[in-house]
Design an enzyme around this catalytic site. Structure first.
Site, PDB file in Angstrom:
ATOM      1  N   SER A 190       0.813  -1.213   0.000  1.00 55.25           N
ATOM      2  CA  SER A 190       0.000   0.000   0.000  1.00 55.25           C
ATOM      3  C   SER A 190       0.845   1.260   0.000  1.00 55.25           C
ATOM      4  O   SER A 190       0.332   2.350  -0.243  1.00 55.25           O
ATOM      5  CB  SER A 190      -0.917   0.023   1.231  1.00 55.25           C
ATOM      6  OG  SER A 190      -0.140   0.028   2.422  1.00 55.25           O
ATOM      7  N   HIS A 233      -2.802  -3.312  -5.765  1.00 55.42           N
ATOM      8  CA  HIS A 233      -3.169  -2.880  -4.415  1.00 55.42           C
ATOM      9  C   HIS A 233      -4.671  -3.028  -4.219  1.00 55.42           C
ATOM     10  O   HIS A 233      -5.471  -2.237  -4.710  1.00 55.42           O
ATOM     11  CB  HIS A 233      -2.745  -1.421  -4.190  1.00 55.42           C
ATOM     12  CG  HIS A 233      -3.089  -0.923  -2.817  1.00 55.42           C
ATOM     13  ND1 HIS A 233      -3.402   0.387  -2.556  1.00 55.42           N
ATOM     14  CD2 HIS A 233      -3.182  -1.583  -1.626  1.00 55.42           C
ATOM     15  CE1 HIS A 233      -3.670   0.519  -1.278  1.00 55.42           C
ATOM     16  NE2 HIS A 233      -3.549  -0.657  -0.697  1.00 55.42           N
ATOM     17  N   GLU A 257      -5.798  -0.765  -7.388  1.00 57.94           N
ATOM     18  CA  GLU A 257      -4.810   0.104  -8.013  1.00 57.94           C
ATOM     19  C   GLU A 257      -3.764  -0.768  -8.703  1.00 57.94           C
ATOM     20  O   GLU A 257      -3.110  -1.587  -8.058  1.00 57.94           O
ATOM     21  CB  GLU A 257      -4.144   1.001  -6.967  1.00 57.94           C
ATOM     22  CG  GLU A 257      -5.082   2.043  -6.369  1.00 57.94           C
ATOM     23  CD  GLU A 257      -4.428   2.876  -5.295  1.00 57.94           C
ATOM     24  OE1 GLU A 257      -4.749   4.064  -5.177  1.00 57.94           O
ATOM     25  OE2 GLU A 257      -3.589   2.331  -4.537  1.00 57.94           O
ATOM     26  N   ASN A 282      -4.123   6.589  -1.117  1.00 55.33           N
ATOM     27  CA  ASN A 282      -3.410   6.960   0.102  1.00 55.33           C
ATOM     28  C   ASN A 282      -2.676   8.294  -0.034  1.00 55.33           C
ATOM     29  O   ASN A 282      -2.261   8.868   0.969  1.00 55.33           O
ATOM     30  CB  ASN A 282      -2.430   5.861   0.502  1.00 55.33           C
ATOM     31  CG  ASN A 282      -3.131   4.739   1.237  1.00 55.33           C
ATOM     32  OD1 ASN A 282      -4.105   4.957   1.961  1.00 55.33           O
ATOM     33  ND2 ASN A 282      -2.664   3.514   1.050  1.00 55.33           N
TER      34      ASN A 282
END
Length: 630
Positions: free
Chosen positions: A124, A145, A157, A195
């Site tokens: 991540s 991800h 992702e 993120n």
């Protein structure tokens, strides 16, 4: 990769924790024979049993046919060691977030599986490219991800490292789509998309909670971001669910990954929670009390009461209509309620010369259940109570706020838009990808770029500039493309000539326009002054992308060839030199070309532009006429 090919692919998953088991569940549900491996004795078998229990609960609840469930479970089995994965077409590692561990695992896998097997990391926050460096064929390594829980979350992702082959990306995208997930391809940068872009949702809330003057509490911040912002869960409750230690670790990884960029500075409030072991739900306490029997904290709420007459200002029409709140005209002692533009209520009062109540941003006036508000210093007593009474018929509560720039929802929205614009500008993914990722991976009610279009570029830039004026650290810097769009939206001359933005960045800007009859002089060729306007617009985009308000101090134009009706003219400005301590005084080279599709069309004019910095961009007044964004 066809659907038939993808379902024939044997999938291996290494790491039988929550995420690894979830990924294995997804692969098996999509029709793949799936092998789950873990270095801990019995862990893979236990994870397979856990998946079995979840699948059988789905059958009991009528969500899954019993025959399909049995077929799914027949496809999922534990592996004994790495050699069992030799026949896999894809192996996903979901082991501990340690680059050395991941790198060594993938290196060993590369010696076992076929040369064309895709190797994916579910990291991540770690660099996929750095992990791939130890492999003999790094081109087949990429990031996949998944988000927790993997069987339910739609986003994946697909992370492309600089070394990743395009064929590997294409195959991964096809595979993920065949699994019923939504792939978003992104560059290998810290935080990837979700993120990275989501940081302000937590960071701005924590910053407000850290302000000793503000007096805001977690319940009120959460209530505003859910009730007015439309988010499904407030940042305090959400990080308590994630785990304060987990969220803080991602914050710090992104901050370090961007060389301690002030936009991602970790929160002292969150760090204090982690140091004290108050990690959220898993420890019983975090920002909120999760112990059994604890009362849910209540947000600060103004009791409705009579007070001074209030007038809804421009921009509050949808909310006012919903509440049946009518403008009664300028009664003696009446106070106008204005939507926030980022400035403090005291600053708006000083600019207008009269007291005001400033209302925080609302994503959807038709569904909002709460708004934040602050009264300016000269407001008569009871103004917020009168506002609460005016909005009560619509079921909208009012929370009192400290007089800080951007309030709560507005600053969060503007910072999210800036983070999304910066991600696009940096080439992480495209605009559609950012919005899809934030909706599907972070659960946002709409993508930040879509929200930014609703709010308007000028409004977003105004809020960011107000925040920057209060905290000039670079945390609230405006992405160059966003500032350029906002500037062009307010430029009546450029809009009238149809000049549009092509690109912007610190010290460079490109604009374009199509020549119409209105551009022509008496000889049927483009009026030289209008070519100069096009060049000056590119200059303004380039020099103001730095932030401060800068004006053209002179243009030296060399005409090369005439322009005619139908020509598409492109003006590109680039900074040649900048001088003056803290200023943006400089010299720019500007080239105006015909756009023939090759990028090397005939030159119409060569221009040397000089600029002079004249100060910060003023925030628009609530009384200023609204302008449509381009």
């Amino acid at each position: 990769m066809t659907s038939e090919t993808t379902t024939r692919t044997v999938v291996g998953v290494v790491g039988a924790g929550t995420m690894g088991a979830g990924i294995a569940h997804v692969a098996a549900a999509a029709g793949h024979d799936t092998l789950l491996l873990d270095a801990r004795d019995g862990a893979a078998a236990a994870a397979v049993e856990q998946v079995g229990r979840r699948v059988r609960r789905s059958v009991e609840k009528g969500r899954l046919d019993e025959a399909d469930a049995e077929a799914l479970l027949a496809r999922l089995r534990p592996a004994a060691d790495l050699t069992d994965l030799a026949g896999c077409g894809l192996v996903v590692e979901a082991v501990v977030e340690d680059p050395a561990v991941k790198q060594e695992l993938l290196r060993e896998l590369a010696g076992v599986v076929a040369a064309d097997t895709l190797l994916a990391t579910n990291t991540s926050s770690l660099s996929v490219g750095a992990i791939a460096t130890a492999l003999p064929r790094p081109g087949r390594v990429l990031g996949l991800h998944f988000f927790n829980p993997a069987p339910l979350m739609r986003l994946v992702e697909v992370v492309r490292a600089p070394s990743t082959d395009q064929a590997a990306v294409d195959a991964a995208v096809a595979l993920v789509a065949a699994w019923g997930k939504t792939p978003v391809v992104c560059a290998d940068t810290p935080g990837f998309v979700v993120n990275r872009v989501a940081r302000p949702y937590y960071g701005e809330a924590f910053r407000l909670l850290a302000d000793p003057v503000g007096g805001l509490d977690p319940a009120t911040v959460d209530a505003l971001l859910t009730g007015a912002g439309g988010f499904p869960m407030g940042p305090c409750a959400l990080t308590d669910l994630i785990g304060q230690d987990v969220n803080a670790a991602v914050n710090r990884a992104v901050w370090e990954g961007f060389d301690r960029d002030p936009r991602f500075t970790p929160s002292v409030v969150q760090d204090a929670l982690v140091a004290a072991g108050t990690l959220g739900r898993k420890s019983g306490r975090g920002f909120l009390d999760h112990t059994e029997g604890a009362d849910a904290p209540q947000p600060a709420t103004v009791e409705p009461c009579t007070g001074p007459a209030l007038r809804p200002g421009r921009g509050l029409d949808p909310l006012a209509r919903r509440a049946g709140w009518h403008d009664q005209g300028e009664e003696p002692g009446s106070v106008e309620v204005v939507p926030t533009d980022g400035r403090t209520a005291a600053a708006v009062e000083a600019a207008l010369g009269r007291p005001v109540v400033v209302l925080d941003a609302v994503r959807d006036p038709a569904t909002a259940t709460r708004v934040g508000a602050v009264a300016s210093p000269a407001c008569p007593p009871g103004a917020l109570a009168a506002l609460a009474a005016a909005l009560a018929p619509a079921g909208v509560a009012v929370s009192p706020l400290p007089d800080v720039p951007g309030l709560v929802v507005a600053r969060t929205a503007a910072a999210l838009v800036a983070a999304a614009e910066d991600a696009v500008e940096s080439g992480v993914t495209d605009r559609a990808g950012v919005d899809r990722a934030m909706e599907l991976g972070a659960g946002h009610p709409a993508g930040p770029l879509a929200w930014g279009r609703d709010l308007g570029d000028r409004w977003v830039v105004g809020v960011l500039d107000a925040l920057h004026a209060a905290e000039p650290t670079g945390r609230y810097r405006v992405p160059a493309t966003l500032r350029a769009r906002a500037m062009l939206a307010a430029d009546r001359v450029s809009r009238g000539l149809g000049i549009g933005l092509v690109a912007a960045g610190p010290g460079h800007g490109t604009v374009r326009a199509t020549v119409t009859e209105t551009w022509l002089n008496g000889f049927g060729i483009v009026h030289g002054g209008l070519v100069a306007v096009l060049a000056d617009t590119a200059l303004a985009v380039a020099c103001n992308s730095h932030g401060p308000l800068t004006v053209g101090a002179g243009l030296d134009v060399v005409w090369v060839s005439p322009g005619r009706t139908g020509d598409v003219l492109v003006a590109e400005a680039r900074e040649r030199v900048r001088y003056g301590a803290g200023a943006r005084n400089g010299v720019y080279d500007i080239t105006v070309r015909r756009d023939d599709g090759s990028g090397t069309g005939d030159v119409v004019a060569e221009v040397r532009g000089r600029t002079r910095s004249v100060g910060p961009v003023p925030a628009p007044s609530p009384d200023s006429p609204p302008q449509e964004d381009t």
